[in-house]
Design a protein around this motif. Structure first.
Motif, PDB file in Angstrom:
ATOM      1  N   THR A   3      -7.411   5.322   1.692  1.00  0.00           N
ATOM      2  CA  THR A   3      -7.850   6.665   2.075  1.00  0.00           C
ATOM      3  C   THR A   3      -9.162   6.275   3.405  1.00  0.00           C
ATOM      4  N   HIS A   4      -9.761   7.238   3.981  1.00  0.00           N
ATOM      5  CA  HIS A   4     -10.897   7.665   4.271  1.00  0.00           C
ATOM      6  C   HIS A   4     -11.975   8.527   4.125  1.00  0.00           C
ATOM      7  N   ASP A   5     -12.978   8.259   4.385  1.00  0.00           N
ATOM      8  CA  ASP A   5     -13.845   9.125   3.857  1.00  0.00           C
ATOM      9  C   ASP A   5     -14.854   9.920   4.638  1.00  0.00           C
ATOM     10  N   ASP A   6     -15.271   9.245   5.807  1.00  0.00           N
ATOM     11  CA  ASP A   6     -15.460  10.020   6.826  1.00  0.00           C
ATOM     12  C   ASP A   6     -14.435  10.549   7.836  1.00  0.00           C
ATOM     13  N   ASP A   7     -13.361  10.448   8.238  1.00  0.00           N
ATOM     14  CA  ASP A   7     -12.711  11.129   8.921  1.00  0.00           C
ATOM     15  C   ASP A   7     -10.978  11.275   8.299  1.00  0.00           C
ATOM     16  N   ASP A   8     -10.697  12.415   9.109  1.00  0.00           N
ATOM     17  CA  ASP A   8      -9.428  12.826   9.145  1.00  0.00           C
ATOM     18  C   ASP A   8      -8.117  12.045   9.834  1.00  0.00           C
ATOM     19  N   GLU A   9      -7.228  11.742   9.659  1.00  0.00           N
ATOM     20  CA  GLU A   9      -5.844  10.294  10.634  1.00  0.00           C
ATOM     21  C   GLU A   9      -5.449  11.685  10.988  1.00  0.00           C
ATOM     22  N   PHE A  41      -7.387  10.856  16.888  1.00  0.00           N
ATOM     23  CA  PHE A  41      -8.260  11.834  17.160  1.00  0.00           C
ATOM     24  C   PHE A  41      -9.460  11.306  16.739  1.00  0.00           C
ATOM     25  N   PHE A  42     -10.421  11.213  16.406  1.00  0.00           N
ATOM     26  CA  PHE A  42     -11.748  11.049  15.413  1.00  0.00           C
ATOM     27  C   PHE A  42     -13.264  11.891  15.852  1.00  0.00           C
ATOM     28  N   HIS A  43     -12.931  11.675  14.697  1.00  0.00           N
ATOM     29  CA  HIS A  43     -14.781  12.764  14.551  1.00  0.00           C
ATOM     30  C   HIS A  43     -15.830  11.437  14.912  1.00  0.00           C
ATOM     31  N   GLU A  44     -15.717  10.864  14.249  1.00  0.00           N
ATOM     32  CA  GLU A  44     -16.294   9.405  14.387  1.00  0.00           C
ATOM     33  C   GLU A  44     -16.539   7.718  15.369  1.00  0.00           C
ATOM     34  N   GLU A  45     -17.202   7.672  15.836  1.00  0.00           N
ATOM     35  CA  GLU A  45     -17.580   7.378  16.864  1.00  0.00           C
ATOM     36  C   GLU A  45     -17.024   5.689  16.575  1.00  0.00           C
ATOM     37  N   ASP A  46     -16.957   5.604  15.448  1.00  0.00           N
ATOM     38  CA  ASP A  46     -15.985   4.146  14.675  1.00  0.00           C
ATOM     39  C   ASP A  46     -15.381   4.431  14.360  1.00  0.00           C
ATOM     40  N   GLY A  47     -14.361   5.094  14.492  1.00  0.00           N
ATOM     41  CA  GLY A  47     -12.916   5.125  14.437  1.00  0.00           C
ATOM     42  C   GLY A  47     -11.823   4.791  12.946  1.00  0.00           C
ATOM     43  N   TRP A  48     -11.103   3.761  13.264  1.00  0.00           N
ATOM     44  CA  TRP A  48     -10.314   3.859  12.093  1.00  0.00           C
ATOM     45  C   TRP A  48     -11.808   2.967  11.006  1.00  0.00           C
ATOM     46  N   ILE A  49     -11.635   3.685   9.431  1.00  0.00           N
ATOM     47  CA  ILE A  49     -12.166   2.599   8.784  1.00  0.00           C
ATOM     48  C   ILE A  49     -11.245   2.792   7.347  1.00  0.00           C
ATOM     49  N   GLY A  50     -10.696   2.019   6.430  1.00  0.00           N
ATOM     50  CA  GLY A  50     -10.037   2.184   5.832  1.00  0.00           C
ATOM     51  C   GLY A  50     -10.345   2.406   4.653  1.00  0.00           C
ATOM     52  N   ASN A  51     -10.193   2.596   3.028  1.00  0.00           N
ATOM     53  CA  ASN A  51     -10.159   2.468   2.216  1.00  0.00           C
ATOM     54  C   ASN A  51      -9.096   2.006   0.933  1.00  0.00           C
ATOM     55  N   PHE A  52      -9.315   0.634   0.763  1.00  0.00           N
ATOM     56  CA  PHE A  52      -7.802   0.368   0.611  1.00  0.00           C
ATOM     57  C   PHE A  52      -7.759   0.615  -1.027  1.00  0.00           C
ATOM     58  N   THR A  53      -6.710   0.553  -1.929  1.00  0.00           N
ATOM     59  CA  THR A  53      -6.867   0.988  -3.380  1.00  0.00           C
ATOM     60  C   THR A  53      -6.304   0.072  -4.166  1.00  0.00           C
ATOM     61  N   GLY A  54      -5.746  -1.057  -3.259  1.00  0.00           N
ATOM     62  CA  GLY A  54      -5.065  -1.403  -4.134  1.00  0.00           C
ATOM     63  C   GLY A  54      -3.789  -2.460  -5.004  1.00  0.00           C
ATOM     64  N   SER A  55      -3.367  -0.446  -4.863  1.00  0.00           N
ATOM     65  CA  SER A  55      -2.156   0.053  -5.772  1.00  0.00           C
ATOM     66  C   SER A  55      -0.604  -1.024  -4.792  1.00  0.00           C
ATOM     67  N   ALA A  56      -0.168  -1.338  -5.894  1.00  0.00           N
ATOM     68  CA  ALA A  56       1.350  -1.972  -4.639  1.00  0.00           C
ATOM     69  C   ALA A  56       1.922  -0.884  -4.411  1.00  0.00           C
ATOM     70  N   ILE A  57       1.834   0.653  -4.475  1.00  0.00           N
ATOM     71  CA  ILE A  57       2.861   1.454  -4.506  1.00  0.00           C
ATOM     72  C   ILE A  57       4.061   1.519  -3.006  1.00  0.00           C
ATOM     73  N   SER A  58       3.314   1.272  -2.490  1.00  0.00           N
ATOM     74  CA  SER A  58       3.869   1.349  -0.527  1.00  0.00           C
ATOM     75  C   SER A  58       4.997   0.542  -1.071  1.00  0.00           C
ATOM     76  N   SER A  59       5.162  -0.251  -1.651  1.00  0.00           N
ATOM     77  CA  SER A  59       6.867  -1.717  -1.998  1.00  0.00           C
ATOM     78  C   SER A  59       7.914  -0.829  -2.496  1.00  0.00           C
ATOM     79  N   ARG A  60       7.149   0.227  -3.479  1.00  0.00           N
ATOM     80  CA  ARG A  60       7.968   0.340  -4.691  1.00  0.00           C
ATOM     81  C   ARG A  60       9.118   2.093  -3.280  1.00  0.00           C
TER      82      ARG A  60
END
Length: 199
Positions: A103-109, A162-181
């Protein structure tokens, strides 16, 4: 041609929705808070045009969206096979970075595909929605939405970010393996081509 496929988050055995119709895609994504629209394609741009040329070509659309949504930073990301001997290493690292659920806390993707394609997977509620985006597609994933992105084993795309924040892409990883399914980019793209779509 864009493709939206939805499944229960338990796995891809049951297809809840599959459509290539842009109006249906936009209507299905809107209740999720996801922005989907198509911009006119600039046929005069080569698929691997540099960031300066891409920004100039899409300046009216960039300025409109930035004014509407308050974006402060816009850049262009491109990754294409070619003569670069570092491409395999860069492509693998880039794919692995985005392939895990986050997820991203501070910006849309928010991404506009100038060329090439990629798949955004949105894990909302008890469903997973895979949006196979192609040239001319703009997708806006709201902050806080659980998702991942797959560019395939041989990425080839240029996207305006496109970013609202200058820091750009900052991801918070869930630790789930769902993408592999769920089917990856290569599987979805191959099936889409068999059905008459373009990737």
């Amino acid at each position: 041609m864009t493709l939206l496929t939805s499944w229960p988050d338990s796995g891809p055995a049951t297809v809840l929705r599959r459509t290539c119709d842009p109006a249906e895609i936009a209507a299905a994504l809107k209740p999720l808070g996801v922005r989907y629209e198509q911009w006119p394609v600039r046929e005069d741009l080569p698929h691997d045009a540099d960031g300066e040329r891409v920004s100039a070509a899409y300046r009216p659309q960039i300025d409109r969206l930035s004014a509407e949504e308050g974006f402060t930073t816009v850049d262009v990301l491109g990754l294409h096979p070619g003569d670069d001997p570092e491409y395999p290493v860069r492509a693998k690292a880039a794919r692995e970075k985005f392939l895990q659920e986050h997820t991203h806390d501070d910006d849309d993707e928010v991404r506009f595909f100038v060329s090439g394609s990629g798949v955004f997977y949105l894990h909302v509620g008890a469903e997973v929605h895979a949006v196979l985006c192609e040239r001319g597609d703009l997708l806006g994933v709201p902050r806080g939405t659980t998702h991942w992105f797959d560019m395939g084993t041989r990425p080839s795309f240029t996207a305006i970010r496109f970013f609202h924040e200058e820091d750009g892409w900052i991801g918070n990883f869930t630790g789930s393996a769902i993408s592999s399914r769920f089917p990856d980019f290569d599987s979805l793209a191959a099936g889409h081509r068999r059905d008459g779509g373009t990737v």
